[in-house]
Design an enzyme around this catalytic site. Structure first.
Site, PDB file in Angstrom:
ATOM      1  CB  CYS A 114      -5.929  -1.018  -3.810  1.00  0.00           C
ATOM      2  SG  CYS A 114      -6.407   0.753  -3.856  1.00  0.00           S
ATOM      3  CG  HIS A 126      -2.468   4.739  -0.969  1.00  0.00           C
ATOM      4  ND1 HIS A 126      -2.922   5.968  -1.653  1.00  0.00           N
ATOM      5  CD2 HIS A 126      -2.723   3.536  -1.481  1.00  0.00           C
ATOM      6  CE1 HIS A 126      -3.930   5.255  -2.343  1.00  0.00           C
ATOM      7  NE2 HIS A 126      -3.683   3.909  -2.588  1.00  0.00           N
ATOM      8  NE  ARG A 145      -9.823   1.839  -4.502  1.00  0.00           N
ATOM      9  CZ  ARG A 145      -9.666   2.215  -5.337  1.00  0.00           C
ATOM     10  NH1 ARG A 145     -10.396   3.121  -6.279  1.00  0.00           N
ATOM     11  NH2 ARG A 145      -8.756   1.490  -6.231  1.00  0.00           N
ATOM     12  CB  CYS A 168      -0.848   0.174   1.132  1.00  0.00           C
ATOM     13  SG  CYS A 168      -1.809  -1.615   1.736  1.00  0.00           S
TER      14      CYS A 168
END
Lengths: 201, 267
Positions: free
Chosen positions: B228, B180, B224, B176
């Protein structure tokens, strides 16, 4: 030496030292439906991935040096010695972001072409505005750095394995994982370096 | 109602091309502003909210019961503010649960559905899970995100979620954090929130679940995250699995205090 490192990596995947962490236990459960091959290629961590995760991409100097040494040892120049290919092919690869998606919701067909998706993270040709900013801008890369053998070799090797130069880089190790083959890496390198490439116009 | 459907279709047409177009950035931004304005008097998610409320109040399943006695963490039947305080620990299941997981628990215990029946097609537009989550989340609008970290299991899941956020694997070395953890970055033209920065994390988390114009559907947070994870080239994690819940514990913690605007509206 190299074999010893590889063996070490394999061992640490198969039998982590000490008890399994909470996070790894959760991963094992959440992906119980994954195949053995998916575990091997997509979920199990090699030593570098495990260290970058543990240090949250900010490894202390000794660990960083260890990663650099291991990743440098994976570099391999192509058998035919061609480090620069066809920039037009490279340009295509820089824009392709599909391929290799699995799962039942929205998988790619298994033979779908995989690209480098460089544009996801880098600005390249100046006319292409749909360029991401996770990595630095590479616009004018060849114009600014020239075409010396050192630059050509660095560019090829950087795309092959970004972490041979920058431990825990966010950039994928395209050649190490076989995501891009030797010819494709040469094509992308040409896209960065060829004077005719839109990257340098 | 009809008006909303119409606006959604129009917006999808407008935006579908604009957001991915290789071309003028200002143009894309302008298009997005236009559709935001169009939607000021209605988010198509309202349709889902209505459908969810109906599902909540209708006696269904082998036990022919409604969900009105479901305990979402604030006591049986309390919907107001529940979404803002999830994930949290539930003594009856002995698990930390997010909204999807907890709704499925209630469909099983109160209505007698099997896990398979309660979750079938959960990722398809218009699914029951999508509708129920939208209904519940809408009742937290205006509430600050405050997932508790009191029970030891809540603390454990939060810590594991942080580790998972940074866990790299797969053929592109993604976690992630690849996309992010840096402030003010984009993939192509899409802005990426950094969950290391409170205001970014809040700006993102307060808008979920969200109507996604490009998908013509409301996406829940699990939807969501699982997308991802698909982009990371990992296999698909099990729906309502602890790993997916732990990541949410982490994201909610990073976004704590953000005032919910659910349901949101997105590209």
């Amino acid at each position: 030496m190299r074999r010893a490192l590889v063996l070490l990596a394999a061992l640490s995947v198969a039998a982590p030292a000490g008890a399994e962490s909470d996070a790894e236990a959760l991963v094992r459960k959440a992906f119980a439906g994954a195949t053995e091959d998916e575990w091997r290629t997509r979920l199990a961590q090699d030593e570098t991935q495990a260290l970058c995760s543990k240090y949250r991409n900010a490894p202390p100097p000794d660990i960083a040096a260890q990663i650099l040494e291991r990743e440098r040892a994976t570099l391999k120049l192509p058998d035919d010695g061609r480090l620069l290919g066809d920039w037009r092919e490279g340009e295509k690869l820089a824009g392709i972001g599909t391929g290799g998606h699995i799962g039942r919701i929205q998988p790619d067909p298994p033979d779908r072409r995989k690209g480098g998706n460089c544009y996801a993270c880098h600005k390249l040709a100046s006319k292409e505005v749909a360029a991401g900013t996770i990595g630095p801008s590479l616009t004018g890369y060849g114009r600014l750095r020239g075409n010396s053998p050192e630059v050509v070799r660095y560019t090829y090797e950087k795309i092959q394995n970004a972490q041979a130069f920058f431990p825990c880089s966010h950039m994928p190790r395209f050649g190490y994982h076989g995501w891009l083959g030797p010819k494709e890496i040469a094509d992308v390198a040409a896209f960065l370096l060829d004077p005719e490439s839109p990257v340098n116009k | 109602m009809k008006h909303l459907v119409h606006v959604a279709a129009l917006a999808a047409g407008l935006l579908g091309g604009a957001a991915v177009a290789v071309g003028d950035e200002d143009h894309a931004a302008g298009e997005i502003r236009k559709y935001r304005e169009m939607l000021e008097d209605g988010n198509p998610a309202e349709l889902m909210e209505m459908k969810g409320e109906e599902l909540w109040r209708t006696a269904r399943g082998p036990k022919s019961a409604t969900l009105e006695a479901c305990d979402l963490g604030r006591g049986p039947g309390v919907v107001d503010g529940a979404y803002a305080q999830l994930p949290r620990y539930f003594a009856d299941t002995g698990r930390v649960q997010d909204i999807e997981s907890r709704l499925v628990t209630c469909m099983q215990t109160l209505q007698g559905f099997s896990f398979e029946d309660a979750t079938r097609g959960w990722y398809k537009p218009g699914s029951e899970v999508e509708a129920l989550v939208t209904f519940v989340a809408t009742h937290s609008k205006g509430q600050p995100i405050a997932a508790p970290v009191e029970h030891p299991e809540e603390a454990r899941m939060l810590a594991a979620g942080g580790d998972l956020f940074f866990r790299r694997s797969g053929p592109l070395d993604f976690s992630c954090a690849t996309c992010h953890s840096l402030e003010g970055r984009r993939i192509r033209l899409q802005d990426l929130p950094s969950f290391q920065v409170a205001k970014d994390a809040q700006a993102s988390m307060i808008t979920w679940p969200a109507y996604r114009v490009s998908q013509s559907a409301v996406w829940t947070m699990e939807r969501r995250l699982i997308d991802c994870i698909r982009q990371m080239r990992w296999p698909e994690p099990a729906f309502t699995s602890d790993a997916v819940i732990a990541i949410q514990s982490y994201l909610q913690h990073q976004a704590r205090g953000g005032v919910l605007q659910s349901p949101g509206i997105k590209r």
